[in-house]
Design a protein around this motif. Structure first.
Motif, mmCIF file in Angstrom:
data_model
loop_
_atom_site.group_PDB
_atom_site.id
_atom_site.type_symbol
_atom_site.label_atom_id
_atom_site.label_comp_id
_atom_site.label_asym_id
_atom_site.label_seq_id
_atom_site.Cartn_x
_atom_site.Cartn_y
_atom_site.Cartn_z
ATOM 1 N N ASP A 18 0.855 -1.184 0.000
ATOM 2 C CA ASP A 18 0.000 0.000 0.000
ATOM 3 C C ASP A 18 0.892 1.235 0.000
ATOM 4 O O ASP A 18 1.162 1.832 1.046
ATOM 5 C CB ASP A 18 -0.909 -0.033 1.233
ATOM 6 C CG ASP A 18 -1.951 1.082 1.224
ATOM 7 O OD1 ASP A 18 -1.916 1.937 0.310
ATOM 8 O OD2 ASP A 18 -2.797 1.114 2.139
ATOM 9 N N VAL A 19 1.376 1.597 -1.184
ATOM 10 C CA VAL A 19 2.298 2.719 -1.303
ATOM 11 C C VAL A 19 1.636 4.019 -0.878
ATOM 12 O O VAL A 19 2.260 4.878 -0.237
ATOM 13 C CB VAL A 19 2.827 2.816 -2.749
ATOM 14 C CG1 VAL A 19 3.697 4.060 -2.917
ATOM 15 C CG2 VAL A 19 3.617 1.557 -3.100
ATOM 16 N N LYS A 20 0.368 4.187 -1.204
ATOM 17 C CA LYS A 20 -0.346 5.418 -0.874
ATOM 18 C C LYS A 20 -0.328 5.694 0.621
ATOM 19 O O LYS A 20 -0.183 6.841 1.065
ATOM 20 C CB LYS A 20 -1.780 5.339 -1.376
ATOM 21 C CG LYS A 20 -2.597 6.602 -1.106
ATOM 22 C CD LYS A 20 -4.007 6.470 -1.651
ATOM 23 C CE LYS A 20 -4.810 7.726 -1.350
ATOM 24 N NZ LYS A 20 -6.210 7.602 -1.869
ATOM 25 N N ASN A 21 -0.479 4.642 1.421
ATOM 26 C CA ASN A 21 -0.498 4.792 2.876
ATOM 27 C C ASN A 21 0.821 4.386 3.523
ATOM 28 O O ASN A 21 0.898 4.210 4.734
ATOM 29 C CB ASN A 21 -1.642 3.973 3.473
ATOM 30 C CG ASN A 21 -2.996 4.570 3.173
ATOM 31 O OD1 ASN A 21 -3.268 5.714 3.544
ATOM 32 N ND2 ASN A 21 -3.849 3.818 2.476
ATOM 33 N N GLY A 22 1.875 4.221 2.721
ATOM 34 C CA GLY A 22 3.199 3.956 3.260
ATOM 35 C C GLY A 22 3.309 2.677 4.050
ATOM 36 O O GLY A 22 3.833 2.668 5.167
#
Length: 307
Positions: A18-22
């Motif tokens: 989940d790159v968006k939420n690190g």
């Protein structure tokens, strides 16, 4: 994985990217609902803080600080690596963004478990846009006890200040030695003064860097010093068994701790012997890290909590 889990039937757990939420996570499961080994990396500030709260709800020395070049420690559940993220800048309150990588499960004291943590940290730094420098993979297992060197051999290291510090005479009759487990880039630096005869620690000194360190130190004061006020927990303080000094380093908090426990049945320093050592340690750490606004505890000694 097989080296870490030699007797397990390996089953892939659910992976998270989940790159968006690190956040990144992968696991090896025992069954559909329980993992036997899980590794996770997180860069979102609230997730990082949650992990740090779990590991350090109170400022106690970590079980083991990793060797030079690997900024982390053995936490409550397994290896923990904490890195600054230069590519992510600072948050709205001026604090550095961090990447925290954790390994949890069985056999997490082994060298392969630390290698897994380092591999995940390196991958996550790239995939989550952290920008931290790659960490070296450890080649050997962590030693069961820290090697200690004579004071003269510590000169030029992060613990070299002990060679010139006002040390009391060693009551065992043996020499003083020092264990130096960290370098200046660790999130928690450490020096341990050892009795060279019994090879046991007599006093421990640690420097904690980052805004996240204030909360566990305040909890330490609140629960271990009986006569403190809320204001006392937010400043430097000296108790009968440990002391706290403070500074500002690169725009964030830094906390320095010295501890010795003469009432534990082993050799230890009195608070009056420990206080000048805390001052010497904090001054050396502040100089090494370019810190300002160094605050040392007053001469007042607060009594320790009774069991």
């Amino acid at each position: 994985m097989a080296k870490v889990l030699p007797e397990e039937r390996l089953r892939a757990g659910k992976e998270v990217m989940d790159v968006k939420n690190g956040r990144m996570r992968c696991a090896v499961n025992i069954d559909d609902h329980h993992y036997t080994l899980a590794v996770e990396a997180q860069s979102r500030p609230e997730y990082v803080q949650r992990e740090l709260d779990l590991t350090f709800n109170i400022a106690v020395d970590p079980q083991y600080v990793f060797p030079q070049g690997i900024p982390g420690f053995r936490g409550n559940y397994g290896p923990t690596i904490l890195q600054e993220c230069p590519a992510l800048g600072r948050d709205s309150e001026g604090r550095k963004n961090l990447l925290i990588t954790t390994v949890r499960g069985r056999n997490t004291d082994t060298s392969p478990a630390l290698r897994i943590a380092v591999s995940m940290a390196n991958a996550a730094s790239t995939k989550l846009g952290c920008g931290a420098k790659p960490l070296p993979l450890p080649k050997e297992a962590l030693p069961k006890e820290l090697p200690a060197v004579p004071l003269k051999d510590a000169v030029g290291t992060a613990c070299g200040w002990l060679a010139d510090a006002p040390l009391p005479q060693n009551r065992s009759g043996g020499p003083w030695k020092v264990a130096i487990p960290t370098d200046d880039h660790a999130p928690i630096t450490s020096c341990q003064l050892m009795d060279g005869k019994s090879r046991t620690p007599v006093a421990k000194f640690s420097g904690w860097y980052g805004g996240w360190t204030d909360k566990p130190f305040e909890t330490l004061m609140r629960f271990n010093v009986p006569d403190v006020t809320e204001s006392d927990t937010k400043g430097p303080l000296m108790s009968e068994e440990f002391g706290r000094a403070m500074a500002r380093c690169d725009g964030e908090s830094a906390n320095f701790r010295a501890g010795s426990y003469p009432n534990s049945g082993q050799q230890g320093f009195s608070s009056h012997e420990l206080q000048p050592l805390l001052a010497a340690f904090a001054k050396d750490q502040a100089k090494r890290h370019g810190c300002t606004d160094l605050k040392l505890p007053s001469e007042e000694i607060h009594p320790r909590s009774q069991p």
